[in-house]
Design an enzyme around this catalytic site. Structure first.
Site, PDB file in Angstrom:
ATOM      1  N   LYS A   3      -0.685  30.946   5.839  1.00  0.00           N
ATOM      2  CA  LYS A   3       0.648  30.792   6.405  1.00  0.00           C
ATOM      3  C   LYS A   3       1.361  32.141   6.506  1.00  0.00           C
ATOM      4  O   LYS A   3       2.136  32.376   7.446  1.00  0.00           O
ATOM      5  CB  LYS A   3       1.470  29.819   5.566  1.00  0.00           C
ATOM      6  CG  LYS A   3       0.995  28.366   5.654  1.00  0.00           C
ATOM      7  CD  LYS A   3       1.125  27.809   7.063  1.00  0.00           C
ATOM      8  CE  LYS A   3       0.835  26.309   7.116  1.00  0.00           C
ATOM      9  NZ  LYS A   3       0.980  25.755   8.475  1.00  0.00           N
ATOM     10  N   TYR A  38      -4.038  28.657   1.231  1.00  0.00           N
ATOM     11  CA  TYR A  38      -3.074  28.089   2.171  1.00  0.00           C
ATOM     12  C   TYR A  38      -1.897  29.041   2.379  1.00  0.00           C
ATOM     13  O   TYR A  38      -1.485  29.317   3.507  1.00  0.00           O
ATOM     14  CB  TYR A  38      -2.593  26.749   1.641  1.00  0.00           C
ATOM     15  CG  TYR A  38      -1.477  26.102   2.430  1.00  0.00           C
ATOM     16  CD1 TYR A  38      -1.748  25.322   3.544  1.00  0.00           C
ATOM     17  CD2 TYR A  38      -0.144  26.254   2.033  1.00  0.00           C
ATOM     18  CE1 TYR A  38      -0.734  24.707   4.257  1.00  0.00           C
ATOM     19  CE2 TYR A  38       0.882  25.645   2.738  1.00  0.00           C
ATOM     20  CZ  TYR A  38       0.587  24.881   3.848  1.00  0.00           C
ATOM     21  OH  TYR A  38       1.609  24.280   4.549  1.00  0.00           O
ATOM     22  N   GLY A  41      -1.663  18.318  16.122  1.00  0.00           N
ATOM     23  CA  GLY A  41      -1.354  17.530  14.934  1.00  0.00           C
ATOM     24  C   GLY A  41      -0.181  16.604  15.156  1.00  0.00           C
ATOM     25  O   GLY A  41       0.665  16.424  14.273  1.00  0.00           O
ATOM     26  N   ALA A  42      -0.134  15.976  16.333  1.00  0.00           N
ATOM     27  CA  ALA A  42       1.057  15.235  16.744  1.00  0.00           C
ATOM     28  C   ALA A  42       0.946  13.732  16.568  1.00  0.00           C
ATOM     29  O   ALA A  42       1.824  13.001  17.014  1.00  0.00           O
ATOM     30  CB  ALA A  42       1.389  15.547  18.194  1.00  0.00           C
TER      31      ALA A  42
END
Length: 260
Positions: free
Chosen positions: A168, A164, A24-25
């Site tokens: 996490k 979500y 995700g860069a």
């Protein structure tokens, strides 16, 4: 490298010779992480999902060597292919930053099996896949760093983010357990839990899902907005030899919003 002797302390480019893979860069926090690791001396693989132009922009901004690599982390075969490509182009991965994820806001009455499965796949299982792909070579070489992007939402909870938040929270369990598994092989595993970080993506949120900046700042000890560079600095430190005695931890980078 000996597991009992001291590792080098902080220096100008403490990651020189290391290979980092950041998922995700292509934008936001992930892009800033890639820049921070490159500035510390690492060669960086900028992983993205269908964002070639953004990834190329990040590559041009790096202070060292790097490549862009595409991959859908929800596909086990693509994860393997992605990691093989990085190894062939740069070398075996020394530093894995599991940053990629999704922030699907789904009201609880609408959180059906599909919504639940999607949130867990992109925010938890994808991280498992990446770890499985790179840890054998880390253990063989007896050095490695895995830093996973958690969230304070795992601790505070938030409406519309039940799946979500659960994913996490699962990352914290994964972090602690992998630290136990891999510590004897010289691999440190940690999580960073950002607070409210100012990124361009927040501008696309519906107004009802945003917290006013002044309200968020009021909750913190540090009276300013969090920035991607704050997260990148913490991750870059955890990747260095100076952090060789830190593992299994969840580091809050939230301006003092939540107690540890």
């Amino acid at each position: 490298m000996s597991l009992t002797g001291p590792e080098p302390t902080l220096r100008t480019r403490p990651l020189h010779g290391r290979i980092a893979l950041v998922t995700g860069a292509a934008t936001g926090i992930g892009a800033e992480i890639a820049r921070a690791l490159a500035a510390a001396g690492a060669a960086v693989a900028v992983s993205h999902l269908a964002q070639p132009r953004d990834a190329d922009t990040v590559l041009r901004s790096l202070a060292g060597d790097g490549i862009a690599v595409h991959g859908d982390l929800t596909d086990p075969d693509e994860v393997i292919a992605l990691c093989d490509h990085v190894r062939d182009r740069l070398g075996p991965v020394d530093i894995l930053v599991n940053n990629a994820g999704s922030y699907p806001r789904v009201a609880w009455p609408d959180t059906d099996e599909a919504a639940w499965a999607y949130a867990l796949d992109v925010n938890l299982t994808a991280h498992y896949r990446m770890c499985r792909a790179v840890t054998p070579s880390m253990a063989e070489r007896r050095w490695g760093r895995i830093i996973t992007m958690g969230s304070v939402n795992a601790l505070v909870g938030r409406t519309g983010l039940t799946a979500y938040g659960a994913a996490k929270a699962g990352l914290q369990g994964l972090t602690r357990s992998l630290a136990r598994e891999l510590g004897p092989q010289g691999v440190c595993v940690n999580a960073v839990l950002p607070g409210a970080i100012q990124v361009d993506a927040e501008n696309s949120l519906p107004a009802g899902h945003r917290t006013a900046p002044a309200e968020q700042i009021r909750r913190q000890c540090v009276p300013r907005r969090g920035r991607p560079a704050d997260i990148a600095a913490a991750i870059a430190f955890l990747a260095t030899p100076a952090a060789s005695f830190i593992t299994g931890q969840s580091l809050h980078v939230d301006g003092g919003w939540l107690p540890t």
